[in-house]
Write a protein that holds these residues in place. Sequence first.
Motif, PDB file in Angstrom:
ATOM      1  N   HIS A 170      87.436 -57.157  65.410  1.00 31.09           N
ATOM      2  CA  HIS A 170      86.764 -56.011  66.006  1.00 31.09           C
ATOM      3  C   HIS A 170      85.339 -56.059  65.480  1.00 31.09           C
ATOM      4  CE1 HIS A 170      85.313 -51.858  66.156  1.00 31.09           C
ATOM      5  NE2 HIS A 170      86.028 -51.798  67.267  1.00 31.09           N
ATOM      6  N   VAL A 171      84.378 -56.129  66.381  1.00 30.27           N
ATOM      7  CA  VAL A 171      82.974 -56.215  65.975  1.00 30.27           C
ATOM      8  C   VAL A 171      82.186 -55.085  66.628  1.00 30.27           C
ATOM      9  CG1 VAL A 171      82.976 -58.693  65.538  1.00 30.27           C
ATOM     10  CG2 VAL A 171      82.453 -57.860  67.810  1.00 30.27           C
ATOM     11  N   ILE A 172      81.138 -54.654  65.928  1.00 29.69           N
ATOM     12  CA  ILE A 172      80.252 -53.643  66.497  1.00 29.69           C
ATOM     13  C   ILE A 172      78.881 -54.267  66.721  1.00 29.69           C
ATOM     14  CG2 ILE A 172      81.482 -51.716  65.454  1.00 29.69           C
ATOM     15  CD1 ILE A 172      79.274 -51.517  63.397  1.00 29.69           C
ATOM     16  N   GLY A 173      78.124 -53.651  67.592  1.00 26.50           N
ATOM     17  CA  GLY A 173      76.788 -54.141  67.881  1.00 26.50           C
ATOM     18  C   GLY A 173      76.747 -55.202  68.953  1.00 26.50           C
ATOM     19  N   VAL A 174      77.728 -55.196  69.853  1.00 32.48           N
ATOM     20  CA  VAL A 174      77.735 -56.171  70.947  1.00 32.48           C
ATOM     21  C   VAL A 174      77.477 -55.429  72.264  1.00 32.48           C
ATOM     22  CG1 VAL A 174      79.235 -57.844  69.831  1.00 32.48           C
ATOM     23  CG2 VAL A 174      80.251 -56.047  71.175  1.00 32.48           C
ATOM     24  N   ASP A 175      76.603 -56.025  73.079  1.00 31.87           N
ATOM     25  CA  ASP A 175      76.277 -55.415  74.364  1.00 31.87           C
ATOM     26  C   ASP A 175      76.495 -56.353  75.536  1.00 31.87           C
ATOM     27  OD1 ASP A 175      75.416 -52.942  73.298  1.00 31.87           O
ATOM     28  OD2 ASP A 175      73.498 -53.840  72.754  1.00 31.87           O
ATOM     29  N   SER A 176      76.666 -57.632  75.255  1.00 40.49           N
ATOM     30  CA  SER A 176      76.758 -58.592  76.357  1.00 40.49           C
ATOM     31  C   SER A 176      77.679 -59.740  75.961  1.00 40.49           C
ATOM     32  CB  SER A 176      75.368 -59.139  76.690  1.00 40.49           C
ATOM     33  OG  SER A 176      74.870 -59.877  75.594  1.00 40.49           O
ATOM     34  N   ASP A 177      77.938 -60.593  76.929  1.00 40.40           N
ATOM     35  CA  ASP A 177      78.748 -61.776  76.661  1.00 40.40           C
ATOM     36  C   ASP A 177      78.058 -62.707  75.666  1.00 40.40           C
ATOM     37  OD1 ASP A 177      80.729 -60.894  78.327  1.00 40.40           O
ATOM     38  OD2 ASP A 177      80.063 -62.068  80.060  1.00 40.40           O
ATOM     39  N   SER A 178      76.734 -62.740  75.697  1.00 39.23           N
ATOM     40  CA  SER A 178      76.013 -63.597  74.744  1.00 39.23           C
ATOM     41  C   SER A 178      76.169 -63.079  73.313  1.00 39.23           C
ATOM     42  CB  SER A 178      74.535 -63.712  75.120  1.00 39.23           C
ATOM     43  OG  SER A 178      73.897 -62.462  74.999  1.00 39.23           O
TER      44      SER A 178
END
Length: 186
Positions: free
Chosen positions: A142-150
């Motif tokens: 589980h990660v935070i700070g992701v907005d896109s597939d990249s």
Amino acid sequence: MSPTAKAAAVAVWRQLPFFVWLVALWMLLWGQFTVLAVVTGIVVAVFVTRVFRLPAVELSGRVNLWYGAVFVVMFFLAVLRGSLLVAWQTINPVRYPGTAIIAVPLRTDDDLIMTHVGVTASLIPGSLIVDIDRDRRILYLHVIGVDSDSDVASQRESVQRWEARIVRAVGSRAQLEAIRSGGGTR
């Protein structure tokens, strides 16, 4: 030396790093680095290793001090960076940080390396291991700070770089070759 005694000596030698780690952990828990702490740590380590019998862990027998030092420095920098990013995401009123559960396939087939990678990924703020598929060698984070597939791909590559650093520091020669050749990637 008889074959039985030789096998026992090899078993003790292989378990020595874990024994030393238990003694060091005991001293860290008590916050004392005294002779008494060492002696009681040895007693506790003997007790723990005799009462809670676990299968022997096969170490690679290879330790690269340079890559071990690189791992430690990079780990502390990643913890610092992760702490600052999580703190900023917490106090930033403009944007809510995106979250994701990502699957990270590992390239090596070793339980100890997989454990090290999982612990390292969990200790860096912003990510946490939520599940492990041991048979297929996949860590779910589980990660935070992701907005896109990249961003997801970047997080996945980051964990695989930690795997490579750990293998360079303590992995076997076969694992090192698998990392270098890029083999085992799924």
